[in-house]
Design a protein around this motif. Structure first.
Motif, PDB file in Angstrom:
ATOM      1  N   GLY A  80      29.476  40.024  46.173  1.00 30.17           N
ATOM      2  CA  GLY A  80      30.242  38.832  45.361  1.00 30.17           C
ATOM      3  C   GLY A  80      31.578  38.458  46.120  1.00 30.17           C
ATOM      4  O   GLY A  80      32.100  37.684  45.259  1.00 30.17           O
ATOM      5  N   GLY A  81      31.858  38.826  47.045  1.00 29.94           N
ATOM      6  CA  GLY A  81      32.964  38.443  47.643  1.00 29.94           C
ATOM      7  C   GLY A  81      33.808  39.466  47.885  1.00 29.94           C
ATOM      8  O   GLY A  81      33.806  40.347  47.201  1.00 29.94           O
ATOM      9  N   LEU A  82      34.920  39.396  48.861  1.00 33.58           N
ATOM     10  CA  LEU A  82      35.954  40.492  48.731  1.00 33.58           C
ATOM     11  C   LEU A  82      37.343  40.195  48.364  1.00 33.58           C
ATOM     12  O   LEU A  82      38.102  40.811  48.181  1.00 33.58           O
ATOM     13  N   ASP A  83      37.313  38.981  47.516  1.00 33.84           N
ATOM     14  CA  ASP A  83      38.496  38.406  46.717  1.00 33.84           C
ATOM     15  C   ASP A  83      38.793  39.045  45.284  1.00 33.84           C
ATOM     16  O   ASP A  83      38.314  38.401  44.605  1.00 33.84           O
ATOM     17  N   ILE A  84      38.665  40.354  45.124  1.00 29.50           N
ATOM     18  CA  ILE A  84      38.806  40.980  44.031  1.00 29.50           C
ATOM     19  C   ILE A  84      40.354  40.685  43.251  1.00 29.50           C
ATOM     20  O   ILE A  84      40.204  40.423  41.998  1.00 29.50           O
ATOM     21  N   TYR A  85      41.242  40.717  44.164  1.00 29.67           N
ATOM     22  CA  TYR A  85      42.507  40.677  43.663  1.00 29.67           C
ATOM     23  C   TYR A  85      43.386  39.490  44.041  1.00 29.67           C
ATOM     24  O   TYR A  85      43.374  38.998  45.161  1.00 29.67           O
ATOM     25  N   ASP A  86      44.011  38.894  43.293  1.00 26.69           N
ATOM     26  CA  ASP A  86      44.840  37.613  43.670  1.00 26.69           C
ATOM     27  C   ASP A  86      46.122  38.158  44.303  1.00 26.69           C
ATOM     28  O   ASP A  86      46.300  39.384  44.475  1.00 26.69           O
ATOM     29  N   ARG A  87      46.935  37.178  45.053  1.00 29.59           N
ATOM     30  CA  ARG A  87      48.212  37.583  45.457  1.00 29.59           C
ATOM     31  C   ARG A  87      49.197  38.219  44.740  1.00 29.59           C
ATOM     32  O   ARG A  87      49.924  39.132  45.291  1.00 29.59           O
ATOM     33  N   GLY A  88      49.311  38.048  43.456  1.00 28.26           N
ATOM     34  CA  GLY A  88      49.939  38.817  42.468  1.00 28.26           C
ATOM     35  C   GLY A  88      49.710  40.223  42.272  1.00 28.26           C
ATOM     36  O   GLY A  88      50.252  41.083  41.394  1.00 28.26           O
ATOM     37  N   GLY A  89      48.175  40.502  42.755  1.00 32.36           N
ATOM     38  CA  GLY A  89      47.688  42.154  42.206  1.00 32.36           C
ATOM     39  C   GLY A  89      47.041  42.147  41.235  1.00 32.36           C
ATOM     40  O   GLY A  89      46.393  42.894  40.775  1.00 32.36           O
ATOM     41  N   ARG A  90      46.855  40.911  40.367  1.00 34.38           N
ATOM     42  CA  ARG A  90      45.821  40.953  39.361  1.00 34.38           C
ATOM     43  C   ARG A  90      44.396  40.902  39.521  1.00 34.38           C
ATOM     44  O   ARG A  90      44.191  40.032  40.589  1.00 34.38           O
ATOM     45  N   GLN A  91      43.610  41.525  38.906  1.00 34.94           N
ATOM     46  CA  GLN A  91      42.172  41.493  39.074  1.00 34.94           C
ATOM     47  C   GLN A  91      41.369  40.186  38.716  1.00 34.94           C
ATOM     48  O   GLN A  91      41.525  39.596  37.643  1.00 34.94           O
ATOM     49  N   ARG A  92      40.833  39.473  39.842  1.00 36.08           N
ATOM     50  CA  ARG A  92      40.329  38.302  39.474  1.00 36.08           C
ATOM     51  C   ARG A  92      38.713  38.327  39.349  1.00 36.08           C
ATOM     52  O   ARG A  92      38.225  37.571  38.483  1.00 36.08           O
ATOM     53  N   VAL A  93      38.212  39.522  39.756  1.00 36.65           N
ATOM     54  CA  VAL A  93      36.478  39.670  39.427  1.00 36.65           C
ATOM     55  C   VAL A  93      36.617  40.919  38.762  1.00 36.65           C
ATOM     56  O   VAL A  93      37.187  41.924  39.010  1.00 36.65           O
TER      57      VAL A  93
END
Length: 104
Positions: A80-93
């Motif tokens: 489902g993509g590799l962008d699990i965390y945003d630049r701030g370190g918060r979990q997006r997925v």
């Protein structure tokens, strides 16, 4: 002067080693040498064989790159993509690792 088919052999070695910059530099030296002095008949046949070998190596490298790209595409689709965390370190997925209550 060094045998020009040996230059092409060096270019093949660089391609095998995965060093495209060195391969391109060696090919540029070969090209400059060929512009300064034409290839003899003996050199021409030896260089043709080395150029064919280099062509096959380059095609194999391209196939390997395409295979790796396809593998990464499949991996991205599966995960489902590799962008699990945003630049701030918060979990997006959301993941399966939820903060469930645990009793000890």
């Amino acid at each position: 002067m060094r045998d020009r088919s040996a230059l092409l052999e060096d270019a093949c070695a660089a391609m095998i080693a995965g060093d495209p910059l060195r391969c391109a530099a060696v090919l540029e030296r070969f090209s400059a040498s060929a512009r300064r002095r034409a290839l003899s008949e003996a050199e021409c046949s030896a260089c043709a064989a080395q150029l064919e070998r280099l062509r096959i190596l380059a095609q194999s490298a391209c196939k390997g790159i395409e295979s790796a790209r396809a593998w990464l595409t499949t991996l991205t689709e599966i995960t489902g993509g590799l962008d699990i965390y945003d630049r701030g370190g918060r979990q997006r997925v959301p993941t399966e690792l939820s903060g469930k209550d645990r009793r000890f």
